[in-house]
Design an enzyme around this catalytic site. Structure first.
Site, PDB file in Angstrom:
ATOM      1  N   GLY A   1      41.553 -25.735   4.424  1.00  0.00           N
ATOM      2  CA  GLY A   1      42.609 -25.337   5.683  1.00  0.00           C
ATOM      3  C   GLY A   1      42.154 -24.872   6.649  1.00  0.00           C
ATOM      4  O   GLY A   1      42.627 -24.953   7.858  1.00  0.00           O
TER       5      GLY A   1
ATOM      6  N   ALA B   1      43.209 -22.747   2.312  1.00  0.00           N
ATOM      7  CA  ALA B   1      44.344 -22.122   1.784  1.00  0.00           C
ATOM      8  C   ALA B   1      43.886 -21.473   0.697  1.00  0.00           C
ATOM      9  O   ALA B   1      42.854 -21.231   0.179  1.00  0.00           O
ATOM     10  CB  ALA B   1      45.104 -23.317   1.255  1.00  0.00           C
TER      11      ALA B   1
ATOM     12  N   GLU C   1      40.701 -27.527   8.905  1.00  0.00           N
ATOM     13  CA  GLU C   1      41.825 -28.292   9.447  1.00  0.00           C
ATOM     14  C   GLU C   1      42.497 -27.650  10.632  1.00  0.00           C
ATOM     15  O   GLU C   1      43.254 -28.020  11.344  1.00  0.00           O
ATOM     16  CB  GLU C   1      42.750 -28.397   8.083  1.00  0.00           C
TER      17      GLU C   1
ATOM     18  N   GLU D   1      38.066 -29.335  -0.973  1.00  0.00           N
ATOM     19  CA  GLU D   1      39.133 -29.497  -1.866  1.00  0.00           C
ATOM     20  C   GLU D   1      38.718 -30.578  -3.093  1.00  0.00           C
ATOM     21  O   GLU D   1      39.436 -30.301  -4.233  1.00  0.00           O
ATOM     22  CB  GLU D   1      40.205 -30.081  -0.885  1.00  0.00           C
TER      23      GLU D   1
HETATM   24  N1  CO8 Z   1      41.526 -18.355  -1.256  1.00  0.00           N
HETATM   25  C1  CO8 Z   1      41.602 -17.372  -1.786  1.00  0.00           C
HETATM   26  N2  CO8 Z   1      40.732 -16.249  -1.998  1.00  0.00           N
HETATM   27  C2  CO8 Z   1      39.573 -16.580  -1.264  1.00  0.00           C
HETATM   28  C3  CO8 Z   1      39.252 -17.975  -0.596  1.00  0.00           C
HETATM   29  C4  CO8 Z   1      40.535 -18.785  -0.631  1.00  0.00           C
HETATM   30  N3  CO8 Z   1      40.181 -19.867  -0.178  1.00  0.00           N
HETATM   31  N4  CO8 Z   1      38.082 -17.760  -0.232  1.00  0.00           N
HETATM   32  C5  CO8 Z   1      37.628 -16.751  -0.744  1.00  0.00           C
HETATM   33  N5  CO8 Z   1      38.383 -15.862  -1.302  1.00  0.00           N
HETATM   34  C6  CO8 Z   1      38.264 -14.425  -1.634  1.00  0.00           C
HETATM   35  C7  CO8 Z   1      37.416 -14.660  -3.076  1.00  0.00           C
HETATM   36  O1  CO8 Z   1      38.151 -14.883  -4.122  1.00  0.00           O
HETATM   37  C8  CO8 Z   1      36.846 -13.200  -2.912  1.00  0.00           C
HETATM   38  O2  CO8 Z   1      37.785 -12.269  -3.371  1.00  0.00           O
HETATM   39  P1  CO8 Z   1      37.483 -10.956  -4.442  1.00  0.00           P
HETATM   40  O3  CO8 Z   1      36.485 -10.320  -3.626  1.00  0.00           O
HETATM   41  O4  CO8 Z   1      38.904 -10.322  -4.722  1.00  0.00           O
HETATM   42  O5  CO8 Z   1      36.898 -11.916  -5.842  1.00  0.00           O
HETATM   43  C9  CO8 Z   1      36.809 -12.849  -1.571  1.00  0.00           C
HETATM   44  O6  CO8 Z   1      37.493 -13.808  -0.810  1.00  0.00           O
HETATM   45  C10 CO8 Z   1      35.171 -12.871  -0.979  1.00  0.00           C
HETATM   46  O7  CO8 Z   1      34.930 -14.350  -1.435  1.00  0.00           O
HETATM   47  P2  CO8 Z   1      33.719 -14.618  -2.309  1.00  0.00           P
HETATM   48  O8  CO8 Z   1      33.251 -13.230  -3.113  1.00  0.00           O
HETATM   49  O9  CO8 Z   1      33.781 -16.004  -2.814  1.00  0.00           O
HETATM   50  O10 CO8 Z   1      32.547 -14.795  -0.886  1.00  0.00           O
HETATM   51  P3  CO8 Z   1      31.091 -15.587  -0.772  1.00  0.00           P
HETATM   52  O11 CO8 Z   1      30.351 -14.960   0.339  1.00  0.00           O
HETATM   53  O12 CO8 Z   1      30.316 -15.157  -2.270  1.00  0.00           O
HETATM   54  O13 CO8 Z   1      31.705 -16.910  -0.610  1.00  0.00           O
HETATM   55  C11 CO8 Z   1      32.839 -18.727   0.382  1.00  0.00           C
HETATM   56  C12 CO8 Z   1      32.169 -17.256   0.394  1.00  0.00           C
HETATM   57  C13 CO8 Z   1      31.668 -19.776  -0.077  1.00  0.00           C
HETATM   58  C14 CO8 Z   1      33.598 -19.068   1.545  1.00  0.00           C
HETATM   59  C15 CO8 Z   1      33.590 -18.874  -1.120  1.00  0.00           C
HETATM   60  O14 CO8 Z   1      34.544 -17.795  -0.982  1.00  0.00           O
HETATM   61  C16 CO8 Z   1      34.374 -20.045  -1.299  1.00  0.00           C
HETATM   62  O15 CO8 Z   1      34.000 -20.973  -1.522  1.00  0.00           O
HETATM   63  N6  CO8 Z   1      35.656 -20.208  -0.879  1.00  0.00           N
HETATM   64  C17 CO8 Z   1      36.916 -20.930  -1.297  1.00  0.00           C
HETATM   65  C18 CO8 Z   1      36.510 -22.013  -0.224  1.00  0.00           C
HETATM   66  C19 CO8 Z   1      37.302 -23.356  -0.603  1.00  0.00           C
HETATM   67  O16 CO8 Z   1      37.404 -23.963  -1.275  1.00  0.00           O
HETATM   68  N7  CO8 Z   1      38.362 -23.487   0.491  1.00  0.00           N
HETATM   69  C20 CO8 Z   1      39.221 -24.631   0.295  1.00  0.00           C
HETATM   70  C21 CO8 Z   1      40.724 -23.983  -0.212  1.00  0.00           C
HETATM   71  S1  CO8 Z   1      41.515 -25.248  -0.629  1.00  0.00           S
HETATM   72  C22 CO8 Z   1      42.395 -25.764   0.753  1.00  0.00           C
HETATM   73  O17 CO8 Z   1      42.199 -25.202   1.709  1.00  0.00           O
HETATM   74  C23 CO8 Z   1      43.280 -26.807   0.852  1.00  0.00           C
HETATM   75  C24 CO8 Z   1      44.106 -26.951   2.148  1.00  0.00           C
HETATM   76  C25 CO8 Z   1      45.433 -27.700   1.873  1.00  0.00           C
HETATM   77  C26 CO8 Z   1      46.560 -27.035   0.905  1.00  0.00           C
HETATM   78  C27 CO8 Z   1      47.487 -27.686   0.826  1.00  0.00           C
HETATM   79  C28 CO8 Z   1      48.605 -27.009  -0.013  1.00  0.00           C
HETATM   80  C29 CO8 Z   1      49.310 -27.396  -1.264  1.00  0.00           C
END
Ligand code: CO8
Length: 256
Positions: A107, A62, A110, A130
């Site tokens: 997400g 998400a 999921e 998460e």
């Molecule tokens: N949300 C928003 N932006 C994201 C997300 C995300 N989940 N993942 C990556 N991005 C963005 C980064 O912020 C970055 O943006 P910018 O270039 O503007 O800084 C761009 O994508 C590239 O990402 P990275 O620079 O971080 O790329 P890396 O190759 O260094 O890392 C990763 C890749 C490991 C995937 C890293 O981006 C990461 O850890 N992302 C988050 C993963 C995560 O924690 N996902 C779970 C999110 S919570 C969730 O899914 C809950 C679901 C249920 C929600 C219920 C609603 C209430």
């Protein structure tokens, strides 16, 4: 548009926000829900392949930026919307294949879990991170993960928040096959073509019976199975499938 649809008997749905690693914001979830509902109603669509746009990600979860200031009530609504996307995919009459071409986190994991089959690129990574964000999974992960990989691995993934590689995902039964990245789409389309050649009617009934097995006791499940089995014998597909076998030819199913 954050969701692209290449429509055909095998339809390819691409979550396409590569600038945010295909993270699911409200617009993307809304588009996915509308797509799942529209495809479910389309008789000409026999199989759906779901994948992520860009080079590195299936869906990285998400959208954290869009989520960070939600109130509890808004968070509940976000969760509800995401959960209805997953439920719509799961309840679709056609099989959905997740072609996991990179990060499938939160997400994204999921979303893959809501699909009927999952294939991964060697570079794919799976996880429910998460816990590290101070939240629980919210799109069905705490429910579907254990059903797919068992409680031991579900606990490990949800409680540690660690990522696992594609080969580990294969080992624990999260995906059925792992391919070099460049081959994933071809292999997913090949599997989809195999499924598309099967009886759409029997496919729908198989999905229904398989899902029921997770929710009801064995006796009730067997009743559902025999009702669906009996219904097959009122179909043209059953006549065609068995005639084709006996006549040593390829069946041509119509879904009737
Ligand atoms: N949300 C928003 N932006 C994201 C997300 C995300 N989940 N993942 C990556 N991005 C963005 C980064 O912020 C970055 O943006 P910018 O270039 O503007 O800084 C761009 O994508 C590239 O990402 P990275 O620079 O971080 O790329 P890396 O190759 O260094 O890392 C990763 C890749 C490991 C995937 C890293 O981006 C990461 O850890 N992302 C988050 C993963 C995560 O924690 N996902 C779970 C999110 S919570 C969730 O899914 C809950 C679901 C249920 C929600 C219920 C609603 C209430």
């Amino acid at each position: 548009m954050s969701v692209n649809v290449e429509r055909g008997a095998v339809t390819v749905v691409t979550v396409d926000r590569p600038e945010a690693l295909n993270a699911l914001d409200a617009e993307t979830n809304g588009a996915l829900l509308a797509t799942a509902r529209e495809l479910s109603a389309a008789e000409d669509v026999r199989v759906v392949v779901l994948t992520g746009g860009g080079d590195t990600s299936f869906v990285a979860g998400a959208d954290i930026a869009a989520m960070k200031d939600l109130t509890a009530e808004e968070a509940r609504r976000w969760s509800e919307l995401g959960q209805s996307v997953m439920s719509a995919i799961e309840a679709a009459p056609q099989p959905w294949i997740a072609a996991v071409n990179g990060y499938a986190l939160g997400g994204g994991c999921e979303l893959a879990l809501a699909c009927d089959l999952r294939l991964a690129a060697e570079t794919a990574k799976f996880g429910q991170p998460e816990i590290g964000l101070g939240i629980t999974p919210g799109y069905g992960g705490t429910q579907r993960l254990a059903r797919v990989v068992g409680q031991t691995w579900a606990n490990y993934l949800v409680l540690t928040g660690r990522h696992i590689r594609a080969d580990e995902a294969f080992r624990i039964g999260l995906v059925t096959a792992v391919y070099p990245k460049g081959e994933l789409r071809t292999q997913a389309l090949k599997l989809a073509a195999d499924l598309a050649a099967k009886s759409p009617l029997a496919m729908r009934y198989c999905k229904r019976a398989l899902h029921a097995s997770l929710d009801v006791d064995v006796e009730t499940g067997q009743r559902i199975e025999r009702d669906l089995f009996a219904l097959c014998f009122a179909s043209a597909d059953q006549k065609e499938g068995m005639a084709a076998f006996l006549e040593k030819r390829t069946p041509e199913f119509t879904g009737r």
